[in-house]
Design a protein around this motif. Structure first.
Motif, mmCIF file in Angstrom:
data_model
loop_
_atom_site.group_PDB
_atom_site.id
_atom_site.type_symbol
_atom_site.label_atom_id
_atom_site.label_comp_id
_atom_site.label_asym_id
_atom_site.label_seq_id
_atom_site.Cartn_x
_atom_site.Cartn_y
_atom_site.Cartn_z
ATOM 1 N N SER A 284 0.644 -1.142 -0.146
ATOM 2 C CA SER A 284 0.038 -0.327 -0.067
ATOM 3 C C SER A 284 1.010 1.248 0.142
ATOM 4 C CB SER A 284 -0.688 -0.006 1.847
ATOM 5 O OG SER A 284 -0.437 0.222 2.866
ATOM 6 N N GLN A 285 2.008 0.965 0.391
ATOM 7 C CA GLN A 285 2.703 1.875 0.611
ATOM 8 C C GLN A 285 3.801 2.635 -0.693
ATOM 9 O OE1 GLN A 285 5.669 1.376 3.671
ATOM 10 N NE2 GLN A 285 4.146 1.965 5.264
ATOM 11 N N LEU A 286 4.164 1.233 -1.338
ATOM 12 C CA LEU A 286 4.057 1.326 -3.030
ATOM 13 C C LEU A 286 3.545 2.157 -3.845
ATOM 14 C CD1 LEU A 286 6.527 0.023 -4.276
ATOM 15 C CD2 LEU A 286 5.584 -1.791 -4.861
ATOM 16 N N ALA A 287 2.290 1.707 -3.570
ATOM 17 C CA ALA A 287 0.752 2.134 -4.625
ATOM 18 C C ALA A 287 0.506 3.422 -4.602
ATOM 19 C CB ALA A 287 -0.797 2.120 -3.992
ATOM 20 N N GLU A 288 1.844 4.839 -3.609
ATOM 21 C CA GLU A 288 1.971 5.720 -4.259
ATOM 22 C C GLU A 288 2.651 6.114 -5.057
ATOM 23 O OE1 GLU A 288 3.090 7.724 -0.628
ATOM 24 O OE2 GLU A 288 1.657 6.803 1.055
ATOM 25 N N LEU A 289 3.493 4.883 -5.722
ATOM 26 C CA LEU A 289 4.272 5.419 -6.840
ATOM 27 C C LEU A 289 4.312 4.602 -7.907
ATOM 28 C CD1 LEU A 289 7.727 5.240 -4.892
ATOM 29 C CD2 LEU A 289 6.685 7.429 -5.965
ATOM 30 N N VAL A 290 3.286 3.449 -7.394
ATOM 31 C CA VAL A 290 3.207 2.582 -8.806
ATOM 32 C C VAL A 290 1.591 2.064 -8.764
ATOM 33 C CG1 VAL A 290 3.433 -0.238 -10.204
ATOM 34 C CG2 VAL A 290 5.129 1.473 -8.094
ATOM 35 N N SER A 291 1.272 1.878 -9.638
ATOM 36 C CA SER A 291 -0.924 1.505 -9.375
ATOM 37 C C SER A 291 -0.263 0.382 -8.761
ATOM 38 C CB SER A 291 -1.011 1.563 -11.231
ATOM 39 O OG SER A 291 -2.308 0.752 -11.035
ATOM 40 N N SER B 79 1.959 -12.165 0.686
ATOM 41 C CA SER B 79 2.777 -11.087 -1.209
ATOM 42 C C SER B 79 1.031 -10.760 -1.867
ATOM 43 C CB SER B 79 3.561 -11.387 -1.769
ATOM 44 O OG SER B 79 4.408 -10.942 -1.165
ATOM 45 N N VAL B 80 0.435 -11.566 -1.928
ATOM 46 C CA VAL B 80 -0.700 -11.938 -3.225
ATOM 47 C C VAL B 80 -2.352 -11.729 -2.212
ATOM 48 C CG1 VAL B 80 -1.892 -13.186 -4.030
ATOM 49 C CG2 VAL B 80 -0.026 -13.701 -4.349
ATOM 50 N N ILE B 81 -2.229 -12.289 -1.052
ATOM 51 C CA ILE B 81 -3.444 -11.326 -0.369
ATOM 52 C C ILE B 81 -3.332 -9.780 -0.655
ATOM 53 C CG2 ILE B 81 -4.649 -10.963 2.311
ATOM 54 C CD1 ILE B 81 -4.665 -14.195 0.353
ATOM 55 N N MET B 82 -2.264 -9.470 -0.394
ATOM 56 C CA MET B 82 -1.995 -8.360 0.403
ATOM 57 C C MET B 82 -1.707 -7.111 -0.829
ATOM 58 S SD MET B 82 0.653 -7.117 3.335
ATOM 59 C CE MET B 82 2.339 -8.028 2.703
ATOM 60 N N ILE B 83 -1.044 -7.509 -2.487
ATOM 61 C CA ILE B 83 -1.053 -6.885 -3.359
ATOM 62 C C ILE B 83 -2.427 -6.991 -4.170
ATOM 63 C CG2 ILE B 83 -0.775 -7.240 -5.978
ATOM 64 C CD1 ILE B 83 2.207 -7.886 -4.917
ATOM 65 N N PHE B 84 -3.607 -8.146 -3.949
ATOM 66 C CA PHE B 84 -4.394 -8.094 -4.337
ATOM 67 C C PHE B 84 -5.985 -7.906 -3.969
ATOM 68 C CE2 PHE B 84 -2.161 -10.782 -7.233
ATOM 69 C CZ PHE B 84 -2.980 -10.554 -8.514
ATOM 70 N N CYS B 85 -6.232 -7.480 -2.704
ATOM 71 C CA CYS B 85 -6.979 -7.254 -1.170
ATOM 72 C C CYS B 85 -6.659 -6.128 -0.933
ATOM 73 C CB CYS B 85 -7.217 -8.259 -0.263
ATOM 74 S SG CYS B 85 -7.087 -9.892 -1.156
ATOM 75 N N TYR B 86 -5.592 -5.265 -1.048
ATOM 76 C CA TYR B 86 -5.254 -4.763 -0.198
ATOM 77 C C TYR B 86 -3.888 -3.692 -0.557
ATOM 78 C CZ TYR B 86 -7.249 -7.636 3.521
ATOM 79 O OH TYR B 86 -8.241 -8.195 4.358
ATOM 80 N N SER B 87 -3.959 -2.934 -1.746
ATOM 81 C CA SER B 87 -2.529 -2.414 -2.305
ATOM 82 C C SER B 87 -3.346 -1.152 -2.749
ATOM 83 C CB SER B 87 -2.455 -3.391 -3.542
ATOM 84 O OG SER B 87 -3.485 -3.258 -4.763
ATOM 85 N N SER B 88 -4.441 -0.738 -2.643
ATOM 86 C CA SER B 88 -4.279 0.453 -2.220
ATOM 87 C C SER B 88 -3.387 1.580 -1.647
ATOM 88 C CB SER B 88 -5.516 0.940 -2.723
ATOM 89 O OG SER B 88 -6.458 0.836 -1.879
ATOM 90 N N SER B 89 -3.311 2.541 -1.614
ATOM 91 C CA SER B 89 -3.333 3.122 -0.299
ATOM 92 C C SER B 89 -4.127 4.083 0.516
ATOM 93 C CB SER B 89 -2.559 4.594 -0.861
ATOM 94 O OG SER B 89 -3.433 5.589 -1.850
ATOM 95 N N SER B 90 -4.956 3.607 -0.474
ATOM 96 C CA SER B 90 -6.506 3.808 1.005
ATOM 97 C C SER B 90 -7.044 2.752 2.011
ATOM 98 C CB SER B 90 -7.434 4.573 0.090
ATOM 99 O OG SER B 90 -8.006 4.081 -0.261
#
Length: 141
Positions: free
Chosen positions: A9-16, A109-120
């Motif tokens: 989610s922190q990376l989502a500030e730089l990468v979609s 990784s998969v759970i956090m990227i696919f379910c919780y990766s937006s910065s909000s």
């Protein structure tokens, strides 16, 4: 606290988040394609089918479906899940830490990227902890 923070989610500030998800899907697809290419190139499938045919012809006893399931279950529990073929000692511990650490790391990784990766998004603290513990286990193993 750093160990309970979702790094994606922190990376989502730089990468979609979509780019992260596409990257994961592409990597999984490339691993599958590469594995299939390797199997075809080395002709492993032909060897295994020929070996299975030889084993079937040399069999002295025919097993029922229940017996086959029992043998497969015991093999999975004994040899694969606990790596009993490695015996006791540092090698077995290292293998188990590396194997289960990597599995935890991938799942986290998969759970956090696919379910919780937006910065909000609000990630439950369990997933980053699983991710970090998996990474530590992999490094130690």
């Amino acid at each position: 606290m750093l160990i309970t923070a979702n790094p994606f989610s922190q990376l989502a500030e730089l990468v979609s988040p979509i780019a992260m998800q596409v990257f994961v899907i592409a990597m999984v697809a490339l691993v599958i394609i590469g594995t299939l290419f390797d199997i075809i190139h080395k002709k492993n499938v032909k060897y295994f089918f020929e070996n299975a045919k030889k084993a079937k012809l040399s069999a002295t006893k025919s097993l029922s479906t229940v017996e086959k399931i029992s043998v497969v279950s015991k093999t999975i529990v004994s040899d694969i899940a606990t790596t009993s073929e490695l015996g006791a000692g540092k090698r077995r511990v290292a293998h188990l830490l590396g194997m289960y650490g990597t599995i935890l790391f991938w799942i986290g990784s998969v759970i956090m990227i696919f379910c919780y990766s937006s910065s909000s998004s609000n990630t439950p603290s369990l997933w980053p902890i699983i991710w970090h513990v998996g990474a530590i286990m992999t490094v130690i193993g």
